[in-house]
Design an enzyme around this catalytic site. Sequence first.
Site, PDB file in Angstrom:
ATOM      1  CG  ASP A  31       3.092  -8.851 -10.414  1.00  0.00           C
ATOM      2  OD1 ASP A  31       2.868  -7.713  -9.962  1.00  0.00           O
ATOM      3  OD2 ASP A  31       2.198  -9.711 -10.588  1.00  0.00           O
ATOM      4  CG  ASN A  86      -1.138   1.058  -9.665  1.00  0.00           C
ATOM      5  OD1 ASN A  86      -1.085   1.938 -10.515  1.00  0.00           O
ATOM      6  ND2 ASN A  86      -1.049  -0.232  -9.968  1.00  0.00           N
ATOM      7  CD  GLN A  93      -2.042   0.825  -2.715  1.00  0.00           C
ATOM      8  OE1 GLN A  93      -2.492   1.969  -2.649  1.00  0.00           O
ATOM      9  NE2 GLN A  93      -1.111   0.368  -1.894  1.00  0.00           N
ATOM     10  CB  VAL A  95      -0.876  -5.574  -2.500  1.00  0.00           C
ATOM     11  CG1 VAL A  95      -0.134  -5.988  -1.233  1.00  0.00           C
ATOM     12  CG2 VAL A  95      -1.315  -6.806  -3.288  1.00  0.00           C
ATOM     13  CG  HIS A  99       3.345  -2.688  -4.721  1.00  0.00           C
ATOM     14  ND1 HIS A  99       2.349  -2.538  -3.772  1.00  0.00           N
ATOM     15  CD2 HIS A  99       2.709  -2.819  -5.911  1.00  0.00           C
ATOM     16  CE1 HIS A  99       1.165  -2.581  -4.365  1.00  0.00           C
ATOM     17  NE2 HIS A  99       1.350  -2.732  -5.665  1.00  0.00           N
ATOM     18  CG  HIS A 101       3.785  -2.381 -10.431  1.00  0.00           C
ATOM     19  ND1 HIS A 101       3.193  -3.618 -10.634  1.00  0.00           N
ATOM     20  CD2 HIS A 101       2.973  -1.725  -9.564  1.00  0.00           C
ATOM     21  CE1 HIS A 101       2.070  -3.685  -9.913  1.00  0.00           C
ATOM     22  NE2 HIS A 101       1.908  -2.550  -9.264  1.00  0.00           N
TER      23      HIS A 101
END
Length: 113
Positions: A31, A86, A93, A95, A99, A101
């Site tokens: 990240d 998220n 969220q 993006v 995904h 994390h």
Amino acid sequence: MASDTIFGKILRGEIPSDQVYADERCIAFRDVAPQAPVHVLVIPREPVVNLAEAEESQAELLGHLLLVAAKVAKQEGLNAFRTVINSGAEAGQTVFHLHVHVIGGRPLAWPPG
Ligand code: AMP
């Protein structure tokens, strides 16, 4: 076909990322604004907006992303870590390409914010 998001651009190689893992179904990269000493994102190569929009036909892919998250955590030397997905703007969220994390390397408080 990757999504038209910043992660789509990463998947297409249009912008760089610090990649730590890749296979035929997903990639993982650090990240850009890490919240812990280890903060990696695992993303599918195919465009999935978020968990809420994932389909039954993507069940195996979703399981694969979690197994890769654990693999990456081990690769990073973590014996404790947190995974976060998220889903939706109100949940944080930003993006809209699914995904996971993978966060670790410091004590993590609970409940999250
Ligand atoms: P979320 O808020 O759950 O959608 O998470 C998006 C994450 O993507 C945030 O933690 C951002 O710091 C991270 N991020 C945004 N752009 C990039 C990028 N170009 N490379 C790596 N991580 C990014």
